[in-house]
Each structure stands twice: as C-alpha cells, then as structure tokens.
Design an enzyme around this catalytic site. Structure first.
Site, short mmCIF file in Angstrom:
data_model
loop_
_atom_site.label_atom_id
_atom_site.label_comp_id
_atom_site.label_asym_id
_atom_site.label_seq_id
_atom_site.Cartn_x
_atom_site.Cartn_y
_atom_site.Cartn_z
N THR A 1 0.81 -1.23 0.00
CA THR A 1 0.00 0.00 0.00
C THR A 1 0.84 1.27 0.00
O THR A 1 0.44 2.28 -0.58
CB THR A 1 -0.92 -0.01 1.25
OG1 THR A 1 -1.84 -1.07 1.09
CG2 THR A 1 -1.69 1.29 1.41
N GLN B 1 -5.90 -22.05 16.97
CA GLN B 1 -6.62 -20.89 16.44
C GLN B 1 -6.61 -19.75 17.45
O GLN B 1 -6.91 -18.61 17.11
CB GLN B 1 -8.06 -21.28 16.14
CG GLN B 1 -8.16 -22.29 15.03
CD GLN B 1 -9.55 -22.88 14.87
OE1 GLN B 1 -10.56 -22.26 15.19
NE2 GLN B 1 -9.60 -24.09 14.37
N SER C 1 0.16 -10.17 -1.27
CA SER C 1 -0.54 -11.46 -1.29
C SER C 1 0.00 -12.35 -2.43
O SER C 1 -0.28 -13.55 -2.46
CB SER C 1 -2.06 -11.28 -1.36
OG SER C 1 -2.39 -10.28 -2.25
N THR D 1 1.50 -5.09 3.82
CA THR D 1 1.25 -5.57 5.18
C THR D 1 0.66 -6.98 5.21
O THR D 1 0.84 -7.70 6.20
CB THR D 1 0.28 -4.62 5.92
OG1 THR D 1 -0.93 -4.52 5.17
CG2 THR D 1 0.89 -3.25 6.13
N ASP E 1 1.65 -6.66 -4.95
CA ASP E 1 0.82 -6.80 -3.76
C ASP E 1 1.38 -7.98 -2.97
O ASP E 1 1.70 -9.02 -3.55
CB ASP E 1 -0.62 -7.09 -4.19
CG ASP E 1 -1.58 -7.05 -3.03
OD1 ASP E 1 -2.40 -6.13 -2.98
OD2 ASP E 1 -1.51 -7.96 -2.16
#
Ligand code: ASP
Length: 337
Positions: A12, A265, A56, A86, A54
């Site tokens: 970003t 989790q 990802s 991030t 990006d």
C-alpha cells in the site's frame, strides 16, 4: 552517517493516493524523497527494487530474491529497510529470519495502511522511524509498525483498518518509539559467521478445524506429496475426536511419512497437547505441537526445514522445536545447527 539500503517490494505504501493503482518503482523512489526529504538527514540511502507487487502474491521466489539481495549487499551497508505490503509481511519476516543465519546488521520490514502520497498517511512515520532504527545495532530481522519494533517472526497482522495493524502475541516488543527509543527486550546477537540458506520446500498444507467438520474430506491428502500438515486446532491444541476418526487419520498421515504439526486458532499462549485428553491422543498418534509459534512462523518453518533437509521429514520433526531465530519461546533441549 550510516549507509542504508532501502528495498522496495510493493504494498500500500507505493499505491496512488486516490485510486488502487500502483505507482511504478522509479516514481515511488522520487515520491519517497519528495514526501520524506528528511530521510536523507538520517542516513546515506541507496534504493533497490527487486520486484514490486501486492504482498498477497509474494512467495518462496520473492523471499529468496530478498535474501540474496541482502546477502550480496551485506558488506556495503550498515542496515536494511524493506518496504513491504502488510498482508504477508509477517511471513516474509519469518522467511528472512530463518534464511539469514547470524545476521550481523539490522533488517527491518515496514509498510503502511495508507499510501505515502495520501493525506493522513502512516507511511511517513513508519518510514522515518524504521530508517532511524536501521542505523542502530539491532542484529535481527524485525518489523516496525505504528511506533513499535517487533521481532519479525513473532508478529501477525491483526487489523485491516487500524494503523496499529500488527501484534506479537507471545513475545514482547523489541522497542517502542516515542520521545525516545525505549528498548523493551534484548535483541538477538550473531553467534557465528553470517550465511544465507535460501532453501524452501513448498510441500506444506494448513487445515483448520471447526465444530462438525468431516475428517474424511482430508483423507485424499494421503495420496498427495504433502510432507507437513499444520492442523489449526482449538485452545491449547485440542482436536475434535469424532469417535477416533481424526486420530486415526493423524496416525495414517504419520505412517505415510508426513509430519502433523498442531497449532492453535487461539493466538495467545502455548499449544500444549498434554493438557487435555483430546490433545494427548493426537500426540500419541504422532502429531507434534507448534508450542507458542505463530501460524506464520510455523508454516514458514515447515517449508524452510523441509528445504534445508532436502525433504527429510524425520529431520524436520527432530528440529521443529529448535529455535532458528527466536521464533519459539521454549526450544527444549534441541539446538539448531
Ligand atoms: N494488499 C496490500 C499488500 O499487502 C496491503 C498493504 O500493503 O497494506 O500488499
């Protein structure tokens, strides 16, 4: 003045202020010095951009490129700042921390929630402070965000829209930056010669448990080349038993030469399979616990150890609880290399 290599990889911070377009890397470099000219007062800065994307889309190839760039530049710089998206910054921090053995200089990842060119951006502060910290003697792979310097392999992204986007659930911050830089815990120190081990093996899979899931859907994995299965269990590492169906599946995975690692989790605390019967049964069936490693640290460690030991699952099991770069609190008696 210290010499710092600023490595741009995307995210970003390098987006256009008012659209979701990405500025190209040469434009981003001029934006950096246009919006944050004071960076030049902190250090002599060179910029390198091995790729921009990006985060990802980042994976093993990009981790290895970064590791190699840092290794090749080690003698020329006093520190490294990596601007990163991030979303997967914590995974990249883990990968770098495992690859860069006996790191003698700071490697600091940072990014931002808003583009550098946006009004009210967090990019300026993150960049200035990360750069200043990179001139200090902090010899480990760390992540700087919203005034906090973390051990990189202990972090996870916890917020999509807060500036305070990262947490380190099982390890204190390395430092808090306010009026002064307040050191909160001792950073790592090299104990031998620096070296790069750019080796990963992607035959790793994560499966998340939830109430009433059907273990039989996972059976087909027995016929694949997956070598490490990370099971995200509940609480201290408890799995639903389903009349022994899941335990027998863990046994079959183990007999097929795969390693089952149980993570939780629940983000804070340590996975202890001996605490409850449901955890103990998984342990007896051949699984091991991820202890207090984050999910990110566990997954990347599995890929790294598999790569390092040429797919030898027995050795991966043997070293899984050893600390490579401080990613685990209680490494037991196993010491790594
Ligand atoms: N999608 C972006 C990335 O991780 C998000 C960010 O940088 O904050 O690359």
């Amino acid at each position: 003045m210290k010499n710092i290599l600023l490595i741009l990889t995307g995210g970003t911070m390098g987006m256009e202020a008012s659209s979701d377009g990405r500025v190209d890397s040469s434009q981003f470099v001029s934006e950096i010095f246009h919006y944050v000219p004071e960076l030049r007062k902190i250090a002599n800065i060179d910029v390198s951009s091995p790729y921009t994307m990006d985060s990802s889309d980042v994976g093993v190839q990009q981790w290895m490129m970064l590791g190699k760039l840092i290794d090749d530049s080690m003698d020329d710089y006093d520190g490294f700042v990596v601007i990163h998206g991030t979303d997967t910054m914590s995974y990249t921090a883990c990968a770098l921390s495992y690859m860069l053995f006996n790191l003698p200089k700071p490697v600091i990842l940072t990014g931002s929630q808003r583009p550098l060119a946006a009004i009210r951006t967090d990019a300026r502060a993150n960049l200035i402070q990360a750069l200043e910290l990179a001139t200090k003697d902090i010899t480990e792979v760390s992540l700087f965000f919203d005034n906090k310097l973390y051990r990189g392999n202990r972090t996870k992204k916890v917020s999509i829209d807060e500036f305070d986007a990262f947490a380190s659930p099982n390890f204190p911050c390395l430092a808090i930056v306010g009026l002064n830089i307040e050191q909160r815990t001792r950073h790592r120190r090299p104990t031998g010669l620096f070296r790069l081990e750019p080796r990963f093996d992607e035959r790793v899979l994560a499966l998340k448990c939830f109430p009433s899931f059907r273990p039989k859907y996972w059976e087909s994995l027995l016929d694949t080349d997956v070598a490490v299965v990370v099971l995200e269990a509940f609480g201290a590492g408890n799995l639903p038993m389903f009349d022994g169906e899941l335990v027998s599946l863990i046994e079959r995975f183990t007999q097929a030469g795969k390693l089952v690692v149980i993570n939780s989790q629940t983000v804070e605390g340590e996975c202890d399979l001996t605490l409850y019967e449901n955890g103990q049964k998984a342990l007896d069936a051949g699984a091991i616990s991820a202890k207090d490693m984050t999910f990110e640290a566990t997954i990347v460690k599995a890929m790294f150890l598999l790569g390092l030991y040429n797919g030898n699952v027995k050795r991966v099991r043997h070293y899984f609880h050893a600390s490579i770069a401080g990613e685990i609190s209680d490494p037991g008696s196993q010491s790594f290399l």
